[in-house]
Design an enzyme around this catalytic site. Structure first.
Site, mmCIF file in Angstrom:
data_model
loop_
_atom_site.group_PDB
_atom_site.id
_atom_site.type_symbol
_atom_site.label_atom_id
_atom_site.label_comp_id
_atom_site.label_asym_id
_atom_site.label_seq_id
_atom_site.Cartn_x
_atom_site.Cartn_y
_atom_site.Cartn_z
ATOM 1 N N ASP A 61 4.098 11.357 6.102
ATOM 2 C CA ASP A 61 4.618 11.461 4.744
ATOM 3 C C ASP A 61 5.265 10.116 4.456
ATOM 4 O O ASP A 61 6.238 9.733 5.123
ATOM 5 C CB ASP A 61 5.639 12.593 4.635
ATOM 6 C CG ASP A 61 6.102 12.820 3.200
ATOM 7 O OD1 ASP A 61 6.109 11.843 2.412
ATOM 8 O OD2 ASP A 61 6.449 13.959 2.862
ATOM 9 N N LEU A 62 4.734 9.392 3.504
ATOM 10 C CA LEU A 62 5.205 8.042 3.239
ATOM 11 C C LEU A 62 6.661 7.995 2.802
ATOM 12 O O LEU A 62 7.282 6.941 2.827
ATOM 13 C CB LEU A 62 4.325 7.374 2.177
ATOM 14 C CG LEU A 62 2.938 6.948 2.648
ATOM 15 C CD1 LEU A 62 2.158 6.347 1.497
ATOM 16 C CD2 LEU A 62 3.033 5.965 3.797
ATOM 17 N N ALA A 82 -4.017 3.498 1.962
ATOM 18 C CA ALA A 82 -4.163 4.351 0.790
ATOM 19 C C ALA A 82 -2.858 4.589 0.063
ATOM 20 O O ALA A 82 -1.782 4.602 0.649
ATOM 21 C CB ALA A 82 -4.752 5.699 1.209
ATOM 22 N N SER A 83 -2.976 4.767 -1.241
ATOM 23 C CA SER A 83 -1.876 5.306 -2.026
ATOM 24 C C SER A 83 -2.499 6.182 -3.109
ATOM 25 O O SER A 83 -3.682 6.047 -3.413
ATOM 26 C CB SER A 83 -1.008 4.194 -2.635
ATOM 27 O OG SER A 83 -1.733 3.427 -3.554
ATOM 28 N N LYS A 163 0.285 -0.086 -7.870
ATOM 29 C CA LYS A 163 -0.337 -1.039 -6.958
ATOM 30 C C LYS A 163 0.269 -2.436 -7.115
ATOM 31 O O LYS A 163 0.438 -3.170 -6.132
ATOM 32 C CB LYS A 163 -1.847 -1.095 -7.188
ATOM 33 C CG LYS A 163 -2.574 0.217 -6.939
ATOM 34 C CD LYS A 163 -2.350 0.740 -5.520
ATOM 35 C CE LYS A 163 -3.094 -0.054 -4.475
ATOM 36 N NZ LYS A 163 -3.013 0.577 -3.130
ATOM 37 N N VAL A 189 -15.062 0.850 -4.977
ATOM 38 C CA VAL A 189 -16.013 0.860 -3.872
ATOM 39 C C VAL A 189 -16.523 2.285 -3.706
ATOM 40 O O VAL A 189 -15.740 3.205 -3.495
ATOM 41 C CB VAL A 189 -15.359 0.385 -2.552
ATOM 42 C CG1 VAL A 189 -16.389 0.333 -1.433
ATOM 43 C CG2 VAL A 189 -14.706 -0.984 -2.751
#
Length: 215
Positions: A61-62, A82-83, A163, A189
């Site tokens: 868990d960030l 990743a976010s 970001k 992508v």
């Protein structure tokens, strides 16, 4: 000598993206010991020349620093990949996008610094570069070009904002703490994904195929 690397996919939505999956295959092909960490999902490499067995389940868990420390411990290098990216309406930008991206990045870098990680590779995004409305059209966008923060806030472009602020935070941390950080800014992508659930990028394609004009 085999490097013990943990390939970390921290957020469920980003975990299934083609970019992250291909990165996993690259590090596997080099016979690095690999571990994947994601919310509620973990996998260890079967191709590592020297086995590196993470816990049976690495849960991240960030916004909880201890879980990040557990995942980073023992690693020489970290891919922070990743976010969250939300295609539908964002109801709480701070909670859903900004905090996981910005605070999460700072927590990963802090853990990496404290645990002696040699290098952290951060996946930012082309969304941290554009929209950049005041950048001259005839000038190549380079590391000096950032997405317009005020414009993103006004237009509710929460993913580009998250970001941009996360990448700025990463560079600031690297400068202040002396951590070796590299950043890549991919565009969209598309390709094969590992988990069965669709990620945000693939969901856009699905909706286009379904004839849904509003994405």
């Amino acid at each position: 000598m085999v490097e013990r690397l943990r390939y970390r996919l921290e957020i469920g939505d980003g975990a299934g993206s083609c970019f992250r999956n291909q990165r996993y295959r690259v590090v596997e092909s080099r016979h690095w010991a690999v571990g994947i960490s994601v919310r509620g999902w973990s996998v260890s490499s079967s191709n590592a020349a020297t086995p590196f067995t993470p816990p049976s389940k690495i849960s991240i868990d960030l916004l909880h620093y201890d879980s990040i420390v557990a995942a980073v411990t023992g690693a020489n290098g970290v891919f922070h990949l990743a976010s969250p990216n939300i295609i539908d309406q964002v109801h709480d930008p701070e909670k859903e996008l900004l905090d996981p991206a910005i605070k999460g990045t700072n927590s990963v870098l802090t853990a990496a610094k404290e645990l002696g990680v040699r290098r952290v590779a951060v996946t930012s995004s082309i969304s941290a570069i554009t929209p950049s409305r005041y950048w001259p059209a005839d000038v190549v966008k380079d590391e000096n070009c950032w997405a317009d923060i005020d414009y993103c806030k006004t237009k509710g472009l929460w993913y580009p904002l998250s970001k941009t602020l996360a990448e700025k935070a990463a560079w600031e941390f690297a400068k202040e703490k002396g951590l070796d950080v590299v950043v890549v800014n991919p565009g969209t992508v598309l390709g094969p994904i590992l988990p069965p659930a669709l990620n945000a990028s693939m969901l856009v394609i699905l909706r286009l195929l379904q004839g849904i004009a509003q994405i």
